[in-house]
Design a protein around this motif. Structure first.
Motif, mmCIF file in Angstrom:
data_model
loop_
_atom_site.group_PDB
_atom_site.id
_atom_site.type_symbol
_atom_site.label_atom_id
_atom_site.label_comp_id
_atom_site.label_asym_id
_atom_site.label_seq_id
_atom_site.Cartn_x
_atom_site.Cartn_y
_atom_site.Cartn_z
ATOM 1 N N ARG A 271 0.846 -1.185 0.000
ATOM 2 C CA ARG A 271 0.000 0.000 0.000
ATOM 3 C C ARG A 271 0.883 1.238 0.000
ATOM 4 O O ARG A 271 2.024 1.212 0.472
ATOM 5 C CB ARG A 271 -0.931 0.016 1.216
ATOM 6 N N ASP A 272 0.341 2.353 -0.518
ATOM 7 C CA ASP A 272 1.056 3.619 -0.494
ATOM 8 C C ASP A 272 0.828 4.304 0.850
ATOM 9 O O ASP A 272 -0.283 4.285 1.393
ATOM 10 C CB ASP A 272 0.571 4.521 -1.630
ATOM 11 N N VAL A 273 1.887 4.924 1.371
ATOM 12 C CA VAL A 273 1.822 5.577 2.670
ATOM 13 C C VAL A 273 2.535 6.920 2.593
ATOM 14 O O VAL A 273 3.234 7.215 1.623
ATOM 15 C CB VAL A 273 2.482 4.708 3.769
ATOM 16 N N ALA A 274 2.347 7.736 3.629
ATOM 17 C CA ALA A 274 3.111 8.970 3.784
ATOM 18 C C ALA A 274 4.208 8.702 4.808
ATOM 19 O O ALA A 274 3.937 8.228 5.907
ATOM 20 C CB ALA A 274 2.207 10.104 4.250
ATOM 21 N N LEU A 275 5.439 8.993 4.444
ATOM 22 C CA LEU A 275 6.584 8.741 5.316
ATOM 23 C C LEU A 275 7.258 10.071 5.626
ATOM 24 O O LEU A 275 7.736 10.762 4.729
ATOM 25 C CB LEU A 275 7.560 7.778 4.644
ATOM 26 N N LYS A 276 7.231 10.459 6.914
ATOM 27 C CA LYS A 276 7.857 11.708 7.332
ATOM 28 C C LYS A 276 9.212 11.394 7.958
ATOM 29 O O LYS A 276 9.292 10.631 8.931
ATOM 30 C CB LYS A 276 6.971 12.451 8.330
ATOM 31 N N VAL A 277 10.249 11.966 7.403
ATOM 32 C CA VAL A 277 11.604 11.801 7.932
ATOM 33 C C VAL A 277 11.887 12.953 8.890
ATOM 34 O O VAL A 277 11.801 14.131 8.511
ATOM 35 C CB VAL A 277 12.640 11.782 6.792
ATOM 36 N N SER B 71 -4.261 8.352 10.483
ATOM 37 C CA SER B 71 -3.847 7.057 11.018
ATOM 38 C C SER B 71 -2.330 6.928 10.988
ATOM 39 O O SER B 71 -1.705 7.104 9.938
ATOM 40 C CB SER B 71 -4.475 5.920 10.205
ATOM 41 N N VAL B 72 -1.748 6.643 12.138
ATOM 42 C CA VAL B 72 -0.314 6.398 12.237
ATOM 43 C C VAL B 72 -0.087 4.896 12.162
ATOM 44 O O VAL B 72 -0.633 4.137 12.966
ATOM 45 C CB VAL B 72 0.257 6.964 13.549
ATOM 46 N N TYR B 73 0.714 4.463 11.193
ATOM 47 C CA TYR B 73 0.943 3.045 10.975
ATOM 48 C C TYR B 73 2.208 2.533 11.666
ATOM 49 O O TYR B 73 2.263 1.388 12.106
ATOM 50 C CB TYR B 73 1.062 2.748 9.476
ATOM 51 N N ASP B 74 3.213 3.396 11.746
ATOM 52 C CA ASP B 74 4.506 2.882 12.199
ATOM 53 C C ASP B 74 5.391 4.046 12.634
ATOM 54 O O ASP B 74 5.256 5.168 12.142
ATOM 55 C CB ASP B 74 5.174 2.111 11.050
ATOM 56 N N VAL B 75 6.266 3.786 13.593
ATOM 57 C CA VAL B 75 7.346 4.692 13.981
ATOM 58 C C VAL B 75 8.613 3.859 13.999
ATOM 59 O O VAL B 75 8.640 2.789 14.624
ATOM 60 C CB VAL B 75 7.106 5.314 15.369
ATOM 61 N N ILE C 33 8.246 8.497 10.740
ATOM 62 C CA ILE C 33 6.907 8.140 11.169
ATOM 63 C C ILE C 33 6.086 7.890 9.906
ATOM 64 O O ILE C 33 6.172 8.640 8.935
ATOM 65 C CB ILE C 33 6.286 9.240 12.050
ATOM 66 N N VAL C 34 5.305 6.830 9.908
ATOM 67 C CA VAL C 34 4.548 6.411 8.727
ATOM 68 C C VAL C 34 3.060 6.555 9.023
ATOM 69 O O VAL C 34 2.573 6.109 10.065
ATOM 70 C CB VAL C 34 4.864 4.949 8.352
ATOM 71 N N SER C 35 2.343 7.184 8.120
ATOM 72 C CA SER C 35 0.908 7.395 8.309
ATOM 73 C C SER C 35 0.166 7.167 7.002
ATOM 74 O O SER C 35 0.780 6.925 5.957
ATOM 75 C CB SER C 35 0.652 8.812 8.819
#
Length: 850
Positions: free
Chosen positions: A36-42, A74-78, A87-89
């Motif tokens: 799936r496509d996600v937003a990844l904040k560095v 929705s936050v999926y992962d840190v 952080i992945v949302s």
């Protein structure tokens, strides 16, 4: 540091840069595990070098991830990879609230609609003890469907303090670390002073944002940070602008109440703000008139608590008898604790409804126009389906519920009382035609739900289900809700004509229940939501143009619209939960996670439950979880529905988001996820066989009914093992040797189907409505039961047919229960988990909706 396309950070492959700012860069990325496509904040290294600060941020990010609210991203992962923290949302398509606010502000009605969503998201976070601390238009996103999402919870803790001489513009500002937390211009007075800030600080920021939405200018706009902070501490926001029309006094009062200097003088909860705004949502928020509305015969003190509260908010000044289309007024009809299942106006303007009060079975009640009292009609176990133009009732006796679907014996009954005359059994819905003679009905035949009008003439059928059919005033069309999956209320609004030509009118909703024609026949009104479970009252034209009619508090269900335009709906509080008994324990524990927790499987050793969340917390897609029966916290696996476990409990099979011909295989611990193609079969449920190399699927090919299929887990075409119309809902219904499946056949009887295609064998001594629950480990006996209150489980000897009661199950409080499923058991039958569903309803008549 910037990252090029195809850079891999842990399991995430970067696709493109979305944007950058003071808190780092945001990339579009691909989750290679869940595809799936996600937003990844560095996060910049300068903000993550402090281990203690980073630890606090990660703790809060995980807490936010557990919220899973439709108005919170929705936050999926840190995680971290190669020294880079991220952080992945969820990936959002749309624009920030900053981009939505024009220099003249936005229309009040639109501002209220968005502000209600913002308040609901904050309320969900505050209930879990989470405070945002940095609310501003840049941290609020509106997707293309109009759904608002709050971004960046907890990130304020990582920001740097601004220089006090810095010039502050309307689109960006710094946030301090340590004692001053927030963005200049939206900080609360306590944040400016460096005092402790609780959830009421967010309420101040909310008021500042709503002021800006309505006026196009910030509430405390000054040239420097120091001047802005001084204004926040000592000055009130300017008078409201008139550029978008006169702002109603009640709306201005809400804004100013949010931005009181002392926390104790503000709204004390975001729920209170949402309630106040929702009271305005269907009233012209730009109207301003001094006259008080005239009272009518419905507006009595005993039923007008909500109206009086609205008046207390200043709405009385708007209620002018001369403009009724702008003045919806709610009249509460019921006051008891329990569930309302259906309600209709009678031809004389009175009401009849089916309700189950204080844990008792459903029965019919009548309410006179203008009265606060209801009386029992004296027909227990009966629900109302429709009222004809001649005053005759179509009712459902022996009313039964399975998930969101209901069925019973269709009968005709006089409105004045008398014994119902039975017509047909197994009818789910019915509606009288304009001639008061013919009926449209819905019933399940051969694995398909059929819409018939008149009875016997099939106009539409589906392997999913059809709900709430209503015949148009001219009798030429039937509107209904088309649900693609059984026992799941996701669906869309459709119409069908007498020739069987179906037309989809609306988009897809994750929850859609309740439908009626507008009196003119030019629109279909319904209650639905594109995310979560808080259904709103909407309308759609026959050309497919949708609009929002009323945004109420909580979950609404439309029941009827009278000829003079009065609307009858219920406000429903729906909850689903699970109760389990862990291995070695003697006391059950409630393991419900969010608002719609449904257990789908229990590991053979009784230690692990797989479940999904498909209510408000499930958002637009639903969410998959596992949780230990020992009460340990749940672990979110992915988006999707209906997760079932492998025999060793290490893997989950599930249906992914949307109606796709693939299954998800997910690890419950370490491991890689993958998808499994089901070819032409759209699978609604899937289960591992004992060998863990084959899958049992319940699904259908296009234009066909549901049936059972066997498929090799490594691929290949699914092979049918049953006729259309067969159904099984538990992994434990597969025999211990993996050779047979106990399922309900097309006639509703429990039958053992051979995995290898042998002759089906009927299970002896089965009662109507029962379903298979589980085989015993020796394969000689079968547990059976049905959804009832309490849920009773019986043990059937497959050779002799001997039948004995094993145990009964139900929660301690029976009020509002409408679903009490038989348990999933561990192999030793000592540990178990079962689900329950509860609804409590209040019935309202609403005048003035247009």
């Amino acid at each position: 540091m910037s990252f090029a396309a195809d850079t891999q950070l842990g399991p995430y492959k970067i696709s493109a840069l979305i944007g950058s700012g003071g808190m780092g860069e945001v990339y579009r990325a691909r989750d290679t595990r869940l595809l799936r496509d996600v937003a990844l904040k560095v996060l910049p290294a300068s903000f993550t070098n402090d281990p203690d600060r980073l630890r606090r941020f990660e703790q809060e990010a995980r807490a936010v991830a557990a919220l899973n609210h439709p108005n919170i991203v929705s936050v999926y992962d840190v995680g971290a990879a190669d020294g880079v923290h991220y952080i992945v949302s969820e990936l959002l398509e749309g624009e920030t609230l900053r981009q939505r606010i024009t220099p003249t502000g936005m229309p009040a009605r639109k501002a209220i609609e968005l502000a209600v969503q913002l308040a609901n998201g904050l309320a969900a976070a505050h209930e879990q003890g989470i405070v945002h601390r940095d609310l501003k238009p840049e941290n609020i996103f509106v997707n293309r469907a109009g759904r608002l999402k709050i971004l960046d919870f907890g990130l304020a803790k990582l920001r740097k303090q601004p220089a006090m001489h810095e010039t502050v513009d309307a689109t960006s500002a710094e946030t301090s670390v340590g004692q001053v937390l927030g963005t200049v211009g939206y900080m609360s007075p306590e944040q400016v002073k460096g005092d402790a800030a609780d959830h009421r600080s967010d309420i101040f920021s909310f008021g500042s944002i709503l002021y800006e939405m309505l006026n196009g200018e910030r509430a405390f706009k000054r040239n420097t940070s120091a001047e802005t902070m001084t204004a926040i501490l000592n000055e009130d926001p300017p008078e409201f602008s008139l550029r978008t029309g006169t702002i109603a006094p009640a709306l201005e009062r809400i804004v100013r109440h949010c931005v009181e200097k002392q926390p104790g003088q503000r709204f004390q909860s975001a729920h209170d703000i949402a309630f106040g705004l929702e009271s305005l949502s269907s009233i012209s928020a730009t109207a301003a008139a001094p006259a008080m509305a005239a009272r009518n015969k419905w507006l009595r003190p005993a039923v007008a608590a909500l109206v009086l509260l609205i008046a207390g908010l200043g709405l009385g000044a708007w209620l002018r008898p001369g403009i009724p289309e702008l003045h919806p007024i709610l009249h509460r009809i019921t006051f008891r604790r329990g569930a309302i299942w259906n309600a209709r106006f009678t031809q004389d303007g009175n009401l009849i409804y089916g309700a189950a009060w204080e844990g008792r079975p459903i029965e019919l009640y009548a309410a006179q126009n203008g009265s606060t009292e209801s009386r029992s009609v004296g027909v227990p176990g009966t629900g109302i389906l429709s009222v004809s133009s001649s005053g005759e009732l179509a009712v459902s006796t022996n009313f039964q519920l399975e998930g969101f679907e209901s069925s019973g014996m269709l009968a005709r009954a006089p409105l004045g009382g008398g014994a119902p005359r039975e017509i047909a059994d197994g009818i789910e819905y019915a509606d009288w035609g304009p001639d008061a003679v013919s009926l449209a009905i819905v019933r399940r035949v051969g694995g398909k739900d059929r819409l018939e009008y008149p009875m016997g003439k099939v106009l539409y059928e589906t392997a999913g289900w059809v709900s709430h059919p209503r015949i148009s005033p001219d009798g030429k069309l039937i509107a209904f809700i088309d649900h693609p999956f059984e026992r799941d209320d996701a669906g869309s609004i459709a119409i069908v004509d007498a020739a069987g030509t179906k037309k989809k009118l609306s988009g897809d909703f994750v929850s859609a229940q309740g439908l009626a024609w507008a009196p003119a026949g030019n629109e279909v009104w319904f209650t639905g939501t594109p995310s979560g479970s808080s259904r709103e009252l909407r309308a759609v034209t026959l050309a497919g143009k949708e609009r929002l009619v009323y945004l109420g508090t909580g979950t609404l269900t439309l029941h009827d619209i009278s000829k003079d335009g009065r609307v009858l709906f219920s406000r429903d509080d729906l909850r689903a939960g699970m109760i389990a008994l862990a291995p070695g324990e003697k006391k059950e524990r409630d393991l419900s996670w969010h608002d719609w927790t449904v257990p789908r499987d229990l590991s053979n050793d009784g230690k692990l439950i797989s479940f999904d969340e498909t209510g408000e917390a499930g958002g637009e897609t639903g969410a998959l979880y596992v949780r230990g029966t020992d009460g340990s916290p749940a672990i979110r696996l992915a988006e999707g529905r209906s997760p079932t476990l492998s025999p060793d409990g290490k893997w989950v099979l599930a249906r992914g988001p949307g109606a796709k011909h693939v299954l998800l295989e997910l690890p419950t611990g370490a491991g890689d996820s993958r998808t499994i193609s089901t070819g032409d079969v759209l699978a609604q449920y899937a289960y591992f066989l004992p060998d863990a190399r084959h899958i049992l699927e319940v699904g259908n090919e296009s234009a066909h009914g549901l049936r059972l299929w066997i498929q090799d887990i490594e691929g290949g075409k699914p092979q049918p093992i049953s006729p259309e119309g067969a159904m099984v809902r538990r992994r434990q219904c597969i025999s211990p040797d993996g050779k047979q499946v106990a399922a309900r056949d097309p006639d509703g009887k429990i039958t053992m189907f051979s995995v290898d295609g042998g002759k089906p064998i009927s299970v002896p001594n089965i009662q109507p409505g029962e379903e298979p629950v589980q085989w015993t480990t020796d394969g000689k006996e079968l547990l059976v039961g049905r959804r009832e209150i309490p849920a009773r489980v019986f043990l059937i000897n497959l050779t002799s047919g001997e039948r004995k009661l094993m145990q009964s199950f139900m929660p301690a409080d029976p009020t509002g229960l409408f679903g009490n499923a038989t348990p999933n058991f561990a192999s030793d039958l000592k540990s178990y988990v079962y689900s329950y569903q509860r609804i409590t309803s209040d019935l309202y008549i609403v005048d003035g909706l247009k």
